[in-house]
Design a protein around this motif. Structure first.
Motif, PDB file in Angstrom:
ATOM      1  N   VAL A  95      40.183  24.533  39.562  1.00 32.66           N
ATOM      2  CA  VAL A  95      39.998  24.661  38.122  1.00 32.66           C
ATOM      3  C   VAL A  95      41.387  24.551  37.500  1.00 32.66           C
ATOM      4  N   PRO A  96      41.696  23.428  36.817  1.00 30.99           N
ATOM      5  CA  PRO A  96      43.056  23.213  36.304  1.00 30.99           C
ATOM      6  C   PRO A  96      43.578  24.345  35.424  1.00 30.99           C
ATOM      7  N   THR A  97      42.705  25.004  34.665  1.00 26.39           N
ATOM      8  CA  THR A  97      43.179  26.075  33.793  1.00 26.39           C
ATOM      9  C   THR A  97      43.714  27.268  34.588  1.00 26.39           C
ATOM     10  N   LEU A  98      43.309  27.408  35.851  1.00 25.90           N
ATOM     11  CA  LEU A  98      43.839  28.499  36.671  1.00 25.90           C
ATOM     12  C   LEU A  98      45.349  28.360  36.815  1.00 25.90           C
ATOM     13  N   ARG A  99      45.819  27.145  37.057  1.00 25.59           N
ATOM     14  CA  ARG A  99      47.261  26.928  37.197  1.00 25.59           C
ATOM     15  C   ARG A  99      47.965  27.118  35.855  1.00 25.59           C
ATOM     16  N   LYS A 100      47.298  26.701  34.773  1.00 25.40           N
ATOM     17  CA  LYS A 100      47.927  26.765  33.452  1.00 25.40           C
ATOM     18  C   LYS A 100      47.890  28.172  32.846  1.00 25.40           C
ATOM     19  N   LEU A 101      46.732  28.844  32.906  1.00 23.96           N
ATOM     20  CA  LEU A 101      46.551  30.120  32.225  1.00 23.96           C
ATOM     21  C   LEU A 101      46.539  31.328  33.145  1.00 23.96           C
ATOM     22  N   GLY A 102      46.264  31.112  34.415  1.00 21.74           N
ATOM     23  CA  GLY A 102      46.177  32.234  35.337  1.00 21.74           C
ATOM     24  C   GLY A 102      44.789  32.845  35.350  1.00 21.74           C
ATOM     25  N   GLU A 103      44.741  34.088  35.759  1.00 24.97           N
ATOM     26  CA  GLU A 103      43.464  34.782  35.946  1.00 24.97           C
ATOM     27  C   GLU A 103      43.615  36.215  35.448  1.00 24.97           C
ATOM     28  N   TRP A 104      42.585  36.706  34.766  1.00 28.58           N
ATOM     29  CA  TRP A 104      42.570  38.088  34.318  1.00 28.58           C
ATOM     30  C   TRP A 104      41.532  38.844  35.123  1.00 28.58           C
ATOM     31  N   ARG A 105      41.923  40.011  35.609  1.00 28.00           N
ATOM     32  CA  ARG A 105      40.986  40.901  36.293  1.00 28.00           C
ATOM     33  C   ARG A 105      40.817  42.122  35.409  1.00 28.00           C
ATOM     34  N   VAL A 106      39.585  42.345  34.997  1.00 26.72           N
ATOM     35  CA  VAL A 106      39.274  43.426  34.073  1.00 26.72           C
ATOM     36  C   VAL A 106      38.549  44.519  34.847  1.00 26.72           C
ATOM     37  N   PHE A 107      39.074  45.734  34.771  1.00 26.05           N
ATOM     38  CA  PHE A 107      38.477  46.875  35.461  1.00 26.05           C
ATOM     39  C   PHE A 107      37.745  47.725  34.429  1.00 26.05           C
ATOM     40  N   ILE A 113      36.918  49.445  29.238  1.00 29.66           N
ATOM     41  CA  ILE A 113      37.997  48.747  29.939  1.00 29.66           C
ATOM     42  C   ILE A 113      39.103  49.758  30.202  1.00 29.66           C
ATOM     43  N   VAL A 114      39.449  49.930  31.480  1.00 33.49           N
ATOM     44  CA  VAL A 114      40.498  50.891  31.837  1.00 33.49           C
ATOM     45  C   VAL A 114      41.798  50.210  32.256  1.00 33.49           C
ATOM     46  N   ASP A 115      41.714  48.950  32.664  1.00 33.93           N
ATOM     47  CA  ASP A 115      42.928  48.249  33.067  1.00 33.93           C
ATOM     48  C   ASP A 115      42.634  46.750  33.118  1.00 33.93           C
ATOM     49  N   VAL A 116      43.663  45.960  32.837  1.00 36.17           N
ATOM     50  CA  VAL A 116      43.569  44.506  32.945  1.00 36.17           C
ATOM     51  C   VAL A 116      44.842  44.014  33.618  1.00 36.17           C
ATOM     52  N   VAL A 117      44.673  43.172  34.618  1.00 38.05           N
ATOM     53  CA  VAL A 117      45.807  42.592  35.326  1.00 38.05           C
ATOM     54  C   VAL A 117      45.753  41.085  35.145  1.00 38.05           C
ATOM     55  N   HIS A 118      46.894  40.503  34.755  1.00 30.31           N
ATOM     56  CA  HIS A 118      47.002  39.050  34.586  1.00 30.31           C
ATOM     57  C   HIS A 118      47.810  38.494  35.750  1.00 30.31           C
ATOM     58  N   THR A 119      47.188  37.623  36.529  1.00 31.35           N
ATOM     59  CA  THR A 119      47.857  36.965  37.649  1.00 31.35           C
ATOM     60  C   THR A 119      48.105  35.514  37.239  1.00 31.35           C
ATOM     61  N   ARG A 120      49.332  35.039  37.432  1.00 26.06           N
ATOM     62  CA  ARG A 120      49.648  33.657  37.065  1.00 26.06           C
ATOM     63  C   ARG A 120      50.762  33.119  37.944  1.00 26.06           C
ATOM     64  N   ILE A 121      50.955  31.825  37.847  1.00 24.94           N
ATOM     65  CA  ILE A 121      51.993  31.159  38.631  1.00 24.94           C
ATOM     66  C   ILE A 121      53.359  31.406  37.992  1.00 24.94           C
ATOM     67  N   ASN A 122      54.323  31.796  38.803  1.00 23.73           N
ATOM     68  CA  ASN A 122      55.708  31.847  38.369  1.00 23.73           C
ATOM     69  C   ASN A 122      56.244  30.437  38.580  1.00 23.73           C
ATOM     70  N   TRP A 128      52.659  33.287  43.080  1.00 18.88           N
ATOM     71  CA  TRP A 128      51.874  34.078  42.131  1.00 18.88           C
ATOM     72  C   TRP A 128      52.639  35.326  41.749  1.00 18.88           C
ATOM     73  N   LYS A 129      52.473  35.755  40.519  1.00 17.75           N
ATOM     74  CA  LYS A 129      52.990  37.049  40.083  1.00 17.75           C
ATOM     75  C   LYS A 129      51.903  37.712  39.246  1.00 17.75           C
ATOM     76  N   TRP A 130      51.958  39.016  39.159  1.00 16.60           N
ATOM     77  CA  TRP A 130      50.956  39.710  38.374  1.00 16.60           C
ATOM     78  C   TRP A 130      51.620  40.782  37.539  1.00 16.60           C
ATOM     79  N   GLU A 131      50.956  41.106  36.434  1.00 14.43           N
ATOM     80  CA  GLU A 131      51.443  42.159  35.559  1.00 14.43           C
ATOM     81  C   GLU A 131      50.266  42.779  34.820  1.00 14.43           C
ATOM     82  N   ARG A 132      50.413  44.034  34.505  1.00 18.96           N
ATOM     83  CA  ARG A 132      49.392  44.696  33.703  1.00 18.96           C
ATOM     84  C   ARG A 132      49.428  44.110  32.302  1.00 18.96           C
ATOM     85  N   THR A 133      48.270  43.959  31.715  1.00 20.09           N
ATOM     86  CA  THR A 133      48.149  43.355  30.403  1.00 20.09           C
ATOM     87  C   THR A 133      47.890  44.430  29.365  1.00 20.09           C
ATOM     88  N   THR A 134      48.613  44.339  28.264  1.00 19.16           N
ATOM     89  CA  THR A 134      48.401  45.289  27.174  1.00 19.16           C
ATOM     90  C   THR A 134      47.878  44.597  25.923  1.00 19.16           C
TER      91      THR A 134
END
Length: 146
Positions: A95-107, A113-122, A128-134
């Motif tokens: 899915v080309p947008t995965l490389r462009k936008l990354g992926e959000w994991r919503v808990f 919603i208690v937490d969201v993590v954004h994983t994307r290409i550095n 891959w790198k990930w960070e908590r999303t605010t």
């Protein structure tokens, strides 16, 4: 005897990604009526299509994810990475947008919603790198980026 939490059986089941894949496919087809990338277990000793992303089970944090065209997509490397008992390689539609936008994991717990993590290409390292999303993009904003 040492007690651990979660039990090793749970960790092993979740690490396999196969039950998760089956659950997500079921949810997409019956609840959200949405499309999901087709994901299949691969036999890495046979020819691998050039158009798929490879992901290894029993791995996380973006490790063992190979995009189409990666020179590591060869039987020697793929077999050398099956050192964890029960691990397998999965092939998934690219899915080309995965490389462009990354992926959000919503808990979500209790409907909140208690937490969201954004994983994307550095793009500097190619890893891959990930960070908590605010802050979140709306669907409209995502459509404009795509």
């Amino acid at each position: 005897m040492v007690h651990t939490w979660p039990p090793w059986q749970h960790v092993d089941r979740m690490g396999s990604k196969i039950p998760l894949m089956q659950n997500l496919d079921f949810i997409a087809s019956t609840v959200t009526k949405s499309k999901r990338p087709i994901t299949e277990i691969l036999d890495v000793t046979t020819s691998i299509p050039d158009s798929i992303v490879l992901k290894r089970t029993h791995s996380d944090c973006g490790n063992h994810v190979l995009f189409p065209g990666d020179p590591l997509i060869n039987p020697t490397y793929l077999l050398s990475q099956l050192d964890i008992p029960g691990s397998r390689w999965l092939g998934q539609n690219f899915v080309p947008t995965l490389r462009k936008l990354g992926e959000w994991r919503v808990f979500i717990i209790g409907g909140q919603i208690v937490d969201v993590v954004h994983t994307r290409i550095n793009h500097e390292t190619g890893c891959w790198k990930w960070e908590r999303t605010t802050r979140f993009w709306s669907l409209g904003e995502l459509r404009q980026v795509y």
